[in-house]
Scaffold this active site. Structure first.
Site, PDB file in Angstrom:
ATOM      1  N   ASP A  56       0.861  -1.181   0.000  1.00  0.00           N
ATOM      2  CA  ASP A  56       0.000   0.000   0.000  1.00  0.00           C
ATOM      3  C   ASP A  56       0.893   1.225   0.000  1.00  0.00           C
ATOM      4  OD1 ASP A  56      -3.158   0.460   0.569  1.00  0.00           O
ATOM      5  OD2 ASP A  56      -2.007   2.132   1.387  1.00  0.00           O
ATOM      6  N   ASN A 111      -4.533  -3.397  -8.053  1.00  0.00           N
ATOM      7  CA  ASN A 111      -5.800  -2.981  -7.464  1.00  0.00           C
ATOM      8  C   ASN A 111      -5.894  -1.498  -7.135  1.00  0.00           C
ATOM      9  OD1 ASN A 111      -8.400  -3.725  -6.063  1.00  0.00           O
ATOM     10  ND2 ASN A 111      -7.251  -2.976  -4.303  1.00  0.00           N
ATOM     11  N   TYR A 139     -11.290   8.405 -14.957  1.00  0.00           N
ATOM     12  CA  TYR A 139     -11.432   7.077 -14.357  1.00  0.00           C
ATOM     13  C   TYR A 139     -12.077   6.116 -15.348  1.00  0.00           C
ATOM     14  CZ  TYR A 139     -13.154   3.533 -11.020  1.00  0.00           C
ATOM     15  OH  TYR A 139     -13.457   2.364 -10.356  1.00  0.00           O
ATOM     16  N   LYS A 164     -10.357   2.778 -16.908  1.00  0.00           N
ATOM     17  CA  LYS A 164     -10.921   1.464 -16.604  1.00  0.00           C
ATOM     18  C   LYS A 164     -11.325   0.726 -17.874  1.00  0.00           C
ATOM     19  CE  LYS A 164     -10.208   1.604 -12.231  1.00  0.00           C
ATOM     20  NZ  LYS A 164      -9.169   0.744 -11.621  1.00  0.00           N
ATOM     21  N   THR A 211     -16.369   1.105   0.361  1.00  0.00           N
ATOM     22  CA  THR A 211     -14.952   1.219   0.715  1.00  0.00           C
ATOM     23  C   THR A 211     -14.662   2.676   1.057  1.00  0.00           C
ATOM     24  OG1 THR A 211     -14.145   1.771  -1.514  1.00  0.00           O
ATOM     25  CG2 THR A 211     -14.444  -0.575  -1.004  1.00  0.00           C
TER      26      THR A 211
END
Length: 264
Positions: free
Chosen positions: A38, A91, A157, A161, A192
């Site tokens: 991370d 991810n 985004y 994607k 999340t």
């Protein structure tokens, strides 16, 4: 071509929270040893402690996916600690939200660097290892916004994607004959902390598109682990997206016209 997660070594980026953390837990529950990475090292270490408390074997590493040296260090850590890499889950993702005309070029460049080029860097670092083994699996996190055209309120985004989906499809054709599986995770609404990764520009544009159900991250982690074990390419968190995708593929003009008519 499917891999047995028991004793496999899984590298997960963005694993300090959200879907990445949930996937790390799901892999560990199936017996995998996990490299938790991370940007926030404290979060990565916290997840490793969680896995250790549950009997899992894991190691943490700080990793900025826009820096190839960081990814190389993660690869070297995995090989030094566990001797191999079997699964790589890319991810990490960020969003720039607002009307298209208000999102500056530098925001586009940042989103492309994090969402798309991070996968390219990961491929350069990890694919030689998997290809030499002749076995392994890659999971790329995209989005239903990468399958369907509704995400104009977050266009950088959405564009990245869509690119991740296309990259993953072509990668599957290349890697499957070489013994390496590829999965593309396309989540819809997931509870999340993704809001931490959103930068807003201008007046917010009203989102348009199908209302998919929101699921918890833990459920998504289980879906990913199952998808890897079953060597499935497309992993959806909302099966309703499959019907939308079929409608889009059958007649793009009709689909876009329907969405346009439904716009406020």
């Amino acid at each position: 071509m499917s891999i047995d997660l028991h004793n496999a070594v899984a590298v997960v980026t963005g694993a300090g929270s959200g879907i990445g953390r949930a996937a790390a837990h799901a892999f560990a529950r199936r017996g995998a040893r996990v490299v938790v990475t991370d940007l926030d090292a404290q979060r990565a270490h916290a997840v490793v402690e969680e896995l250790g408390a549950l009997g899992g074997e894991a190691v943490a590493a700080a990793c900025d996916v826009t820096v190839i040296d960081d990814l190389q260090a993660v690869r070297d850590l995995a090989l030094h600690r566990f001797g191999r890499v079997d699964l790589v889950m890319n991810n990490v993702g960020i969003l720039a939200v607002g009307p298209v005309e208000d999102i500056p070029l530098e925001a586009w460049q940042r989103v492309i660097d994090v969402n798309l080029l991070s996968v390219v860097r990961s491929n350069l670092v990890f694919l030689p290892v998997l290809l030499e083994q002749g076995a392994g699996h890659v999971v790329n996190t995209a989005s239903t916004a990468g399958l369907l055209p509704y995400g104009y309120d977050r266009l950088p985004y959405t564009a990245t994607k869509h690119a991740v989906v296309g990259l993953s499809e072509a990668l599957a054709l290349y890697l499957r004959p070489r013994g390496i599986g590829v999965s593309c995770l396309c989540p819809a609404g997931v509870a999340t902390n993704i809001v931490e990764q959103i930068t807003f520009y201008g007046e917010p544009a009203p989102p348009q598109g199908p209302a998919f159900p929101v699921v918890d991250a833990e459920s998504v982690g289980e879906l990913v682990a199952d998808g890897v074990s079953e060597n499935r390419f497309l992993i959806l968190t909302a099966q309703e997206a499959a019907a939308e995708l079929r409608e889009l593929g059958a007649d793009v003009d009709h689909y876009l016209s329907r969405l346009t008519k439904d716009m406020p």
